[in-house]
Design a protein around this motif. Structure first.
Motif, short mmCIF file in Angstrom:
data_model
loop_
_atom_site.label_atom_id
_atom_site.label_comp_id
_atom_site.label_asym_id
_atom_site.label_seq_id
_atom_site.Cartn_x
_atom_site.Cartn_y
_atom_site.Cartn_z
N GLY A 72 -29.88 -1.46 -56.23
CA GLY A 72 -29.85 -0.21 -55.48
C GLY A 72 -31.12 0.19 -54.77
O GLY A 72 -31.25 1.32 -54.32
N THR A 73 -32.09 -0.72 -54.64
CA THR A 73 -33.35 -0.33 -54.02
C THR A 73 -33.25 -0.29 -52.49
O THR A 73 -34.07 0.35 -51.84
CB THR A 73 -34.49 -1.30 -54.38
N GLY A 74 -32.26 -0.99 -51.94
CA GLY A 74 -32.11 -0.99 -50.49
C GLY A 74 -32.23 -2.36 -49.85
O GLY A 74 -32.55 -2.47 -48.66
N LYS A 75 -32.00 -3.41 -50.60
CA LYS A 75 -32.13 -4.77 -50.06
C LYS A 75 -31.20 -5.01 -48.87
O LYS A 75 -31.63 -5.48 -47.82
CB LYS A 75 -31.80 -5.81 -51.16
N THR A 76 -29.93 -4.71 -49.05
CA THR A 76 -28.94 -5.02 -48.01
C THR A 76 -29.22 -4.22 -46.74
O THR A 76 -29.21 -4.75 -45.63
CB THR A 76 -27.53 -4.74 -48.54
N THR A 77 -29.48 -2.93 -46.92
CA THR A 77 -29.78 -2.07 -45.78
C THR A 77 -31.03 -2.57 -45.06
O THR A 77 -31.05 -2.68 -43.82
CB THR A 77 -30.01 -0.62 -46.28
N LYS A 117 -31.72 -3.98 -41.20
CA LYS A 117 -32.77 -3.46 -40.32
C LYS A 117 -33.66 -4.60 -39.83
O LYS A 117 -34.05 -4.64 -38.65
CB LYS A 117 -33.63 -2.44 -41.07
N GLN A 176 -20.28 -5.02 -46.99
CA GLN A 176 -21.39 -4.14 -46.59
C GLN A 176 -22.34 -4.88 -45.65
O GLN A 176 -22.71 -4.38 -44.59
CB GLN A 176 -22.15 -3.68 -47.85
N LYS A 227 -36.97 4.22 -48.76
CA LYS A 227 -36.65 5.63 -49.07
C LYS A 227 -37.89 6.53 -49.01
O LYS A 227 -37.96 7.53 -49.73
CB LYS A 227 -35.94 5.73 -50.43
N ASP A 268 -38.44 8.38 -46.71
CA ASP A 268 -38.02 9.59 -46.02
C ASP A 268 -37.69 10.71 -47.01
O ASP A 268 -37.46 11.84 -46.63
CB ASP A 268 -36.83 9.32 -45.09
N GLY A 291 -39.24 1.53 -45.45
CA GLY A 291 -37.95 2.07 -45.02
C GLY A 291 -38.03 3.58 -44.99
O GLY A 291 -38.50 4.20 -45.94
N ILE A 292 -37.58 4.16 -43.86
CA ILE A 292 -37.70 5.62 -43.72
C ILE A 292 -36.37 6.24 -43.32
O ILE A 292 -36.33 7.25 -42.63
CB ILE A 292 -38.79 5.98 -42.69
N GLY A 293 -35.26 5.64 -43.75
CA GLY A 293 -33.97 6.23 -43.45
C GLY A 293 -32.86 5.21 -43.55
O GLY A 293 -33.10 4.05 -43.90
N GLU A 294 -31.65 5.62 -43.24
CA GLU A 294 -30.51 4.73 -43.40
C GLU A 294 -30.02 4.14 -42.08
O GLU A 294 -29.05 3.40 -42.05
CB GLU A 294 -29.36 5.50 -44.09
N GLN A 346 -29.53 7.97 -53.18
CA GLN A 346 -29.04 6.65 -52.81
C GLN A 346 -29.45 5.60 -53.84
O GLN A 346 -30.59 5.58 -54.30
CB GLN A 346 -29.62 6.22 -51.44
N ARG A 355 -21.92 5.01 -46.08
CA ARG A 355 -22.48 3.70 -46.37
C ARG A 355 -21.45 2.61 -46.10
O ARG A 355 -20.31 2.72 -46.53
CB ARG A 355 -22.94 3.61 -47.83
N1 LIG Z 1 -32.86 7.57 -47.43
C1 LIG Z 1 -32.93 6.23 -47.46
N2 LIG Z 1 -31.91 5.52 -48.02
C2 LIG Z 1 -31.98 4.17 -48.03
C3 LIG Z 1 -33.10 3.47 -47.49
N3 LIG Z 1 -32.86 2.15 -47.65
C4 LIG Z 1 -31.65 2.03 -48.27
N4 LIG Z 1 -31.11 3.25 -48.50
C5 LIG Z 1 -29.84 3.57 -49.17
O1 LIG Z 1 -29.91 3.16 -50.52
C6 LIG Z 1 -28.62 2.80 -51.00
C7 LIG Z 1 -28.66 1.41 -51.60
O2 LIG Z 1 -28.92 0.50 -50.56
P1 LIG Z 1 -28.44 -0.99 -50.60
O3 LIG Z 1 -28.99 -1.60 -49.36
O4 LIG Z 1 -26.98 -1.08 -50.85
O5 LIG Z 1 -29.25 -1.49 -51.87
P2 LIG Z 1 -29.20 -2.92 -52.60
O6 LIG Z 1 -28.33 -2.73 -53.77
O7 LIG Z 1 -30.63 -3.16 -52.96
O8 LIG Z 1 -28.70 -3.91 -51.62
C8 LIG Z 1 -27.69 2.89 -49.81
O9 LIG Z 1 -27.02 4.14 -49.89
C9 LIG Z 1 -28.63 2.88 -48.62
O10 LIG Z 1 -28.08 3.55 -47.53
C10 LIG Z 1 -34.19 4.27 -46.93
O11 LIG Z 1 -35.21 3.77 -46.46
N5 LIG Z 1 -34.04 5.64 -46.95
#
Ligand SMILES: Nc1nc2c(ncn2[C@@H]2O[C@H](COP(=O)(O)OP(=O)(O)O)[C@@H](O)[C@H]2O)c(=O)[nH]1
Ligand SMILES: [Mg+2]
Lengths: 319, 455
Positions: A124-129, A133, A160, A268, A270, A293-296, B109, B140
């Motif tokens: 949940g740290t944001g790898k995929t998002t 990017k 996703q 995150k 932001d 990362g500063i947003g979604e 998130q 998402r």
């Molecule tokens: N606000 C914010 N949310 C983020 C950022 N990067 C990722 N997210 C959110 O964090 C959640 C988990 O991201 P995801 O990419 O699925 O994480 P993964 O499990 O590491 O692949 C999602 O709801 C994303 O939209 C960021 O820089 N800022």
């Protein structure tokens, strides 16, 4: 979320991202020093609390404060107004040292074809998002990008990622869910070599660094990549959530050990979390921070710059 | 990395000699280390300050247990206070009188809302409920698909309307379906959001206004640092949380955020997520997390050992008294209290090798009220009478009955029970009450057993 942002400059966006942080810290620091003619021990204690509140950690916080205290004792620092600058300098020094110590891996460097980047981290740290990017960023730069969907574990992870691939206009290689991540890497790299793709971005399943079988799986994925493309993966980046506290240090240690992490992406920023634990990480392991990362949204990823980061926190009055 | 806290702790406290009670000097030295431990465990610095001040006050002037150093004694107090602050015992979810009970899952998130929604649905269905799942995360990519796959793998129902992009509409439709189809719980999974995103926080408020959830649960990552205070208090202010679910506790984060969360939310932590599999959800155990936050495992186990030693000493002392036939009415009262903790005496004695079912022991089974009466009766005796039961003649019995407000017959019965027990113990003590046997008994742990008959 809602896609209604006008394009802002890089610096504006960075500033906006750290605004909360800066106002917060700045406000606190100014409250502490405002109207005081002399530097008191309480001032320094309060400043230490401010740093700890940013997740910087007790050991670095007290070290920075101690250095400042010594400057005060030796009369190198007498004006409360200069306290902030002193702390800014200390923090900046920590980041700069790590950024310099580590060679900047670069896609435009000695052409490995393809250049393979792998993102790792806890759940949940944001790898995929972040990967979406990054894909967008490199595509915009005119590079060809292939996305490798090696998270075969989490429900709908492939779906996703495919949305992000479509948004970025990048190709994606995947297998059915529940498959073997190393096999996906094998397929992806074969395809990338055949298509002469510039960059392969590997998304991996989130895993806690305490699960040794999953950490070994990462090692195996790396070996498969290396067998396919010399030197691959060329960059392994740890994606770290800015809200993470002191556990971030242990995460970094374990992912460096198993996956050979060479750089960080902090997500995150932001929010109101400061990600202060990176100071301990870069100090301990001398790895640079590459992006934040500063947003979604797809362009909410900016290159990390220690100066801009620390300046954003400490410098310039509020406009 | 982190210096070994325990080692440092012991170094600091080594020189502090016991003085019978805790002095400010002891406490201050110990508190420095405790503060550090809490900060390194990610407890918010302001929460640490409050907490330390409270413990300090509590500790001052407390008697030091014989087997503990002053430092260990402070840690013991801190540990107990941590358990207390974390909620003491377990808390569970509540249900509304009028089904369906709506559970609203909220959080930042990536904290684990979707997986936890699935886990909770599974948990509730195993408890005999009929939960319906719905994802209100229209933002998402593939978030709704993720919950569908989870629901499918659990074989549990989910409401889906892939074309619908309005979370409020989704919530309303799911609620209607739950009502019409007789689902008694509706679990609303929501998009992760930042607490400073007004638009999305307002959306949550609207969802809440529309569905009137009986539980609004904050799903929080146990690895969270100092920011936990800020995010949780915003969520609480906006939507009024009824509880917290702490996720990813299968990692090695010390989990101090839990303390911060309890501090700002004031509501119990109801569950802990301990793995990626859908059955990896368990009730939250404050005592386990307290030990983990403190990160002084070895000091804590030392303390536990010391406490055991104390119990053992007490038990030995008791055995010795019995052997010397000094078992008086006060001891009798204490033992009755212990029996209440341990369970019926015949069961306990039945576990002893070489002792079959003992006749007449059933008489010694007592209930709460009876125990209160026994205490009242014994309390009405003079200390001399308690040590010398044979002086209690008819005259004295009447006085004791009056003093305790119990009938004379009850006083008579009690004295007879006491004499029986004393006799029984006397015969047992010769053959069974040796130290070796007590050791053996210790091996079988009775829940809640402390300093009882046998240790
Ligand atoms: N606000 C914010 N949310 C983020 C950022 N990067 C990722 N997210 C959110 O964090 C959640 C988990 O991201 P995801 O990419 O699925 O994480 P993964 O499990 O590491 O692949 C999602 O709801 C994303 O939209 C960021 O820089 N800022
Ligand atoms: Mg992912």
């Amino acid at each position: 979320m809602a896609d209604k942002t006008e394009k802002k400059s890089f610096f504006q966006r960075l500033k906006a991202a750290v605004q909360g942080t800066r106002d917060n810290l700045l406000g606190k620091i100014e409250n502490i020093v405002l109207g005081k003619k002399e530097i008191s021990p309480e001032m320094l204690d309060d400043l230490e609390a401010v740093l700890i509140g940013a997740d910087i950690g007790v050991s670095i916080a007290s070290e920075v404060i101690e250095k400042t205290r010594q400057k005060v004792d030796r009369k190198l620092l007498c004006d409360p107004d200069h306290l902030r600058e002193s702390i800014r300098q200390e923090l900046l020094a920590i980041l700069l040292e790590a950024q310099k110590a580590a060679p900047q891996a670069s896609v435009s460097g000695p052409a490995a074809s393809p250049w393979v980047i792998m993102l790792v981290g806890v759940n949940g740290t944001g790898k995929t998002t972040t990967l979406g990017k990054l894909a967008n960023r490199y595509m915009t730069d005119g590079k060809s990008v292939l996305i490798c969907a090696a998270d075969t574990f989490r429900a709908a992870a492939v779906e996703q990622l495919s949305v992000w691939a479509r948004r970025a206009g990048a190709d994606m290689v995947h297998q059915s869910s529940g498959g073997n991540p190393s096999a996906v890497i094998f397929d992806s790299l074969q395809a990338a070599v055949a298509r002469k793709t510039d960059i392969v971005l590997v998304d991996t399943a989130g895993r806690l660094h305490t699960k040794s079988n999953l950490m070994q799986e990462l090692e195996k994925m790396k070996r498969i990549a290396e067998r396919q493309v010399r030197g691959a993966p060329h960059e392994v980046l740890l994606v770290l959530d800015a809200t993470t506290g002191q556990n971030g240090l242990i995460q970094a240690k374990e992912f460096i050990k198993s996956a050979g992490v060479g750089g960080l992406i902090v997500t995150k920023l932001d929010g109101t979390a400061k990600g202060g634990v990176v100071f301990s990480i870069v100090r301990e392991f001398r790895i640079p921070i590459r992006f934040v990362g500063i947003g979604e949204k797809i362009d909410d990823l900016i290159e990390f710059s220690p100066e801009a980061f620390v300046d954003g926190i400490f410098l310039s009055g509020r406009e | 990395m982190f210096e070994n806290l325990s080692k440092r702790f012991q170094k600091v406290l080594k020189d502090l000699k016991g003085e019978g009670h805790l002095t400010p000097r002891h406490i201050e030295a110990a508190m420095k280390e405790v503060r550090l431990a809490l900060l390194e465990a990610d407890v918010h610095f302001k929460v640490v300050k409050d907490f330390v001040a409270r413990v300090q006050e509590k500790a001052l002037g407390q008697d030091v247990m014989l087997s503990l150093s002053p430092g260990q004694q402070v840690v013991r107090i801190v540990h107990q206070e941590l358990i207390e602050v974390l909620g003491g015992g377990q808390a569970s979810v509540t249900f509304s009188k009028q089904p369906p009970s709506v559970f609203l899952m909220v959080g930042l998130q990536g904290s684990g809302k979707t997986t936890t929604s699935g886990k909770l649905a599974r948990f509730l269905s195993q408890e005999g409920h009929h939960p319906l799942l719905v994802s209100l995360d229209v933002y998402r990519p593939a978030a709704r698909q993720q919950l569908s796959i989870i629901a499918e793998s659990l074989g549990l129902p989910i409401y889906e309307a892939p074309q619908e992009m309005n979370p409020l509409v989704l919530a309303r439709e799911a609620l209607e379906l739950a009502r019409n189809k007789g689902y008694d719980v509706l679990i609303l999974d929501t998009a992760g959001r930042l607490h400073i995103n007004d638009e999305l926080m307002n959306e949550l408020e609207q969802i809440k206004g529309l569905t009137h959830p009986v539980e609004t649960l904050l799903v929080a990552d146990s690895m969270t640092g100092q920011d936990a205070v800020k995010s949780a208090s915003e969520f609480h202010e906006k939507v009024g949380l009824t509880g917290v679910i702490l996720t990813k506790l299968d990692g090695d984060a010390r989990g101090g955020a839990a303390l911060s969360l309890r501090h700002v939310v004031g509501q119990p932590i109801k569950f802990a997520g301990i793995g990626e599999k859908l059955d990896a959800l368990e009730p939250f155990y404050p005592d386990r997390l307290a030990g983990r936050i403190l990160g002084m495992g070895d000091v804590l186990s030392l303390i536990e050992k010391a406490e055991q030693t104390i119990e053992e000493e007490k038990a030995l002392e008791m055995a010795e008294k019995i052997r010397r036939n000094e078992f008086d009415l006060e001891d009798f009262r204490d033992q009755l209290r212990q029996i209440r903790k341990m369970g019926p005496l015949d069961q306990i004695l039945g576990m002893l090798p070489g002792i079959g079912p003992l006749k007449g022991l059933n008489k010694l089974q007592i209930d709460e009220k009876e125990l209160l009466h026994v205490e009242a009766i014994i309390n009405s005796m003079t200390p001399y009478e308690r040590c010398n039961h044979h002086v209690i003649n008819g005259h004295r019995r009447k006085r004791i009955a009056m003093g305790s407000g119990r009938p004379v017959q009850e006083v008579n019965r009690l004295l007879k029970q006491y004499v029986d027990m004393k006799k029984m113990l006397k015969t047992m003590s010769g053959s069974f009450m040796g130290k070796a046997l007590m050791k053996k008994m210790k091996g079988r742990s009775f829940p809640g057993m402390g300093g009882g008959f046998f240790g």
